[in-house]
Enzyme design. Sequence first.
Site, PDB file in Angstrom:
ATOM      1  N   CYS A   1      11.843  11.180  -0.775  1.00 31.82           N
ATOM      2  CA  CYS A   1      11.129   9.887  -0.756  1.00 31.82           C
ATOM      3  C   CYS A   1      10.237   9.804   0.471  1.00 31.82           C
ATOM      4  CB  CYS A   1      12.143   8.747  -0.751  1.00 31.82           C
ATOM      5  SG  CYS A   1      11.419   7.151  -0.316  1.00 31.82           S
TER       6      CYS A   1
ATOM      7  N   CYS B   1      11.478   6.988   3.085  1.00 33.52           N
ATOM      8  CA  CYS B   1      12.754   7.057   3.803  1.00 33.52           C
ATOM      9  C   CYS B   1      12.538   7.496   5.259  1.00 33.52           C
ATOM     10  CB  CYS B   1      13.706   8.035   3.108  1.00 33.52           C
ATOM     11  SG  CYS B   1      14.656   7.292   1.756  1.00 33.52           S
TER      12      CYS B   1
ATOM     13  N   HIS C   1      17.366   3.492   0.972  1.00 30.36           N
ATOM     14  CA  HIS C   1      16.632   3.794  -0.256  1.00 30.36           C
ATOM     15  C   HIS C   1      17.220   3.084  -1.472  1.00 30.36           C
ATOM     16  CE1 HIS C   1      13.928   6.338  -2.647  1.00 30.36           C
ATOM     17  NE2 HIS C   1      14.924   6.559  -3.480  1.00 30.36           N
TER      18      HIS C   1
ATOM     19  N   ASN D   1       5.117  -5.129  -5.323  1.00 27.12           N
ATOM     20  CA  ASN D   1       5.235  -4.678  -6.709  1.00 27.12           C
ATOM     21  C   ASN D   1       6.613  -4.071  -6.854  1.00 27.12           C
ATOM     22  OD1 ASN D   1       2.583  -5.279  -7.502  1.00 27.12           O
ATOM     23  ND2 ASN D   1       1.819  -3.327  -6.754  1.00 27.12           N
TER      24      ASN D   1
ATOM     25  N   SER E   1       5.300   2.958  -7.597  1.00 29.69           N
ATOM     26  CA  SER E   1       5.545   4.383  -7.794  1.00 29.69           C
ATOM     27  C   SER E   1       6.736   4.890  -6.994  1.00 29.69           C
ATOM     28  CB  SER E   1       4.288   5.184  -7.446  1.00 29.69           C
ATOM     29  OG  SER E   1       3.798   4.809  -6.190  1.00 29.69           O
TER      30      SER E   1
ATOM     31  N   HIS F   1      11.985   2.858  -3.374  1.00 28.60           N
ATOM     32  CA  HIS F   1      12.392   2.455  -2.020  1.00 28.60           C
ATOM     33  C   HIS F   1      11.874   1.030  -1.782  1.00 28.60           C
ATOM     34  CE1 HIS F   1      13.633   3.809   2.122  1.00 28.60           C
ATOM     35  NE2 HIS F   1      13.111   2.618   2.342  1.00 28.60           N
TER      36      HIS F   1
ATOM     37  N   HIS G   1       9.960  -1.871  -0.756  1.00 24.38           N
ATOM     38  CA  HIS G   1       8.776  -2.006   0.095  1.00 24.38           C
ATOM     39  C   HIS G   1       7.773  -2.972  -0.504  1.00 24.38           C
ATOM     40  CE1 HIS G   1       7.133   0.755  -2.911  1.00 24.38           C
ATOM     41  NE2 HIS G   1       5.928   0.501  -2.441  1.00 24.38           N
TER      42      HIS G   1
ATOM     43  N   GLN H   1       3.441  -4.541   0.237  1.00 26.19           N
ATOM     44  CA  GLN H   1       2.136  -4.122   0.734  1.00 26.19           C
ATOM     45  C   GLN H   1       1.392  -5.299   1.345  1.00 26.19           C
ATOM     46  OE1 GLN H   1      -0.264  -1.387  -1.583  1.00 26.19           O
ATOM     47  NE2 GLN H   1       1.260  -1.346  -3.217  1.00 26.19           N
TER      48      GLN H   1
HETATM   49  O1  LIG Z   1      -0.409   1.099  -4.050  1.00 20.54           O
HETATM   50  P1  LIG Z   1       0.483   1.521  -5.188  1.00 20.54           P
HETATM   51  O2  LIG Z   1       1.837   0.867  -5.150  1.00 20.54           O
HETATM   52  O3  LIG Z   1       0.571   3.009  -5.337  1.00 20.54           O
HETATM   53  O4  LIG Z   1      -0.285   1.008  -6.499  1.00 20.54           O
HETATM   54  C1  LIG Z   1       0.059  -0.119  -7.250  1.00 20.54           C
HETATM   55  O5  LIG Z   1      -0.337  -1.327  -6.602  1.00 20.54           O
HETATM   56  C2  LIG Z   1      -1.735  -1.497  -6.391  1.00 20.54           C
HETATM   57  C3  LIG Z   1      -1.954  -2.874  -5.788  1.00 20.54           C
HETATM   58  O6  LIG Z   1      -1.465  -3.912  -6.611  1.00 20.54           O
HETATM   59  C4  LIG Z   1      -2.533  -1.323  -7.684  1.00 20.54           C
HETATM   60  O7  LIG Z   1      -3.905  -1.295  -7.376  1.00 20.54           O
HETATM   61  C5  LIG Z   1      -2.154  -0.028  -8.411  1.00 20.54           C
HETATM   62  O8  LIG Z   1      -2.791   0.008  -9.673  1.00 20.54           O
HETATM   63  C6  LIG Z   1      -0.639   0.025  -8.590  1.00 20.54           C
HETATM   64  O9  LIG Z   1      -0.260   1.222  -9.220  1.00 20.54           O
END
Ligand SMILES: O=P(O)(O)O[C@H]1O[C@H](CO)[C@@H](O)[C@H](O)[C@H]1O
Lengths: 346, 346
Positions: B50, B53, B113, B153, B161, B164, B166, B168
């Site tokens: 990961c 991690c 994780h 997300n 993806s 873990h 997290h 943004q």
């Molecule tokens: O940045 P990540 O987690 O790889 O990407 C994810 O979040 C982003 C922000 O919402 C989007 O633009 C991507 O399409 C999504 O896959």
Amino acid sequence: MFQFDEHPHRRYNPLTDSWVLVSPHRTKRPWQGQVEKTPADDRPAYDPTCYLCPTNTRSNGEKNPDYSDVFVFTNDFSALLSDTPEGTVSDGELFQAVSESGLCKVICFSPRHDLTIPEMETSDIRRVVDAWCLEYEELGSQPTINHVQIFENKGFVMGCSNPHPHGQIWAQASVPDEPAKKQQSQRRYFEKHGRTLLSDYLEKELVKKERILFEDEHFVALVPFWSVWPFETMIVPRRPMASILEMTPAERDGLADAYRKLTILYDNLFEVSFPYSAGIHQAPTDGAEHPEWHWHFVFLPPLLRSATVKKFMVGYEMLANPQRDITPEQSAKMLRNLPEVHYKAK
Amino acid sequence: MFQFDEHPHRRYNPLTDSWVLVSPHRTKRPWQGQVEKTPADDRPAYDPTCYLCPTNTRSNGEKNPDYSDVFVFTNDFSALLSDTPEGTVSDGELFQAVSESGLCKVICFSPRHDLTIPEMETSDIRRVVDAWCLEYEELGSQPTINHVQIFENKGFVMGCSNPHPHGQIWAQASVPDEPAKKQQSQRRYFEKHGRTLLSDYLEKELVKKERILFEDEHFVALVPFWSVWPFETMIVPRRPMASILEMTPAERDGLADAYRKLTILYDNLFEVSFPYSAGIHQAPTDGAEHPEWHWHFVFLPPLLRSATVKKFMVGYEMLANPQRDITPEQSAKMLRNLPEVHYKAK
Ligand SMILES: O=P(O)(O)O[C@H]1O[C@H](CO)[C@@H](O)[C@H](O)[C@H]1O
Ligand SMILES: O=P(O)(O)O[C@H]1O[C@H](CO)[C@@H](O)[C@H](O)[C@H]1O
């Protein structure tokens, strides 16, 4: 120096008065997230368990006719109903709800369970176009129907629950948000310039050429400058027309042909039955004249890099602003250069 | 007679000036479409593969520190870059693009994780809240940053993806569309009434009670009257505050607690790690006063009927108007009545 195809930028959508964030450098990002299944593509021409195939029985007990081209019926699970009692809930400006009446229809494009638009003959797609015109006219002439949304959800990944080729029509009393925004922008433009927004847009795109996919005497297919989805496209009639009803017979043929051509490009991109939601934006059926409206057919496909990796419109996109990686110009180039013959027919 | 919980209707969202179509009768629809996989939920506390991690190496070659609570770093595949050259492309009103500079950060919620927010201690979530405040303050004080979008997300189905835990942060020069709309509506309301829109909204909801999930002295969690996603919710501070920076230490604890409580309800709904996109809408960091802004934390989960059947916002929703089946009141009732203890801890 600022380079369009290299640096992050925002683009303006004059049709919906909104913005998209474009991050051209971001296509290098590796993908470790969800991958979609590619649904098996070996369906029989007739499936006894499919509720859209001819002669089969639907969940409400009705039996489909043994139809031979297009078959239209009222959705058994309509989101809109024609017998909705009128009413309003209103508690100040913060709690407003209004009852909504309408009708949802399903339109089977073909009796053949194993076909999709790009695999159909243009003459058969023409029957779909004719059915759309008929429905738009008939539904739209009902005094309680002011908007008719024609659309197609294709592929499981687009929430389509049955692979039998079909589309939908949702007709209702009010004009929904997206077409309402487009109407406002088009009206503003028309009042200012005396021409439709899309006439002027097309004229410029046909000179620039970098986002055009193909064109003939009636229609132009292109990737809009402001598109949001990786391979979003639009089919636009050359003449300004408020609705599909204004098409000549030759234009109806032209639309069928463009629909087929575009979806063949899509299928050829990743050599897979390409998923999308597509639909026609056109004048509301409110009885008024709409010289500002220039109808168009938009295609919103979710795939980004391959048959199994899609673009997720989540987090930032839902909360802030749509965002795309690959630029519209790159997408147009990829699509334009694909063979015109369906990959399965090779 | 028109019945809110029975008949199709439209509801107005005064925060974004938009509408949602509600079709309460439609929940009876059988589902034959795509079902999601439920990702395996037995992750190790540390995963050597990961890239989030502690002590592991990321794709750009950097090594994560051996962090013990929260860890923030610049996204290796940022959609926004701080060294974007300024520039404009403009060819009349139909082709407008402007370069956009900014910064994207990743914030690891925990070194573990195998955890998610609902499985963390409130005191550890408090550190996440503190990190958000620090980032909002630091990023927001940069002259070129006028908006800071904090979001999470969660789950593969939301395009995340890496499991873990997290979130943004995307910080940028312009104010994106969604918060810009909310700012406009809140300003209009504030100028008219001298109170924030959400103060008045909360006051009414706390009397009506039917959409409230839980409340304490600092925060209220509810299903908004105008919510679009089946189990969409919002955590709103009782006091009007333009941004999270105005929180007292007790309010920061309160937010951590509400975040945990709400996500426990979510996980308990289908006894699965519940996917969502969530984020904070608050005042832009443009240096101006924003008495109209009442910040709030919104949760947009895609699931509808079970751990594997989601609501598809496609076709009609993309082209016309968001649409929902289950009503906000029904959702609130389902969520409110769930146990407060996480199903895994039983
Ligand atoms: O940045 P990540 O987690 O790889 O990407 C994810 O979040 C982003 C922000 O919402 C989007 O633009 C991507 O399409 C999504 O896959
Ligand atoms: O009517 P269908 O194909 O069963 O349903 C699909 O299309 C509808 C209209 O876009 C959406 O509301 C549903 O979420 C989607 O699953």
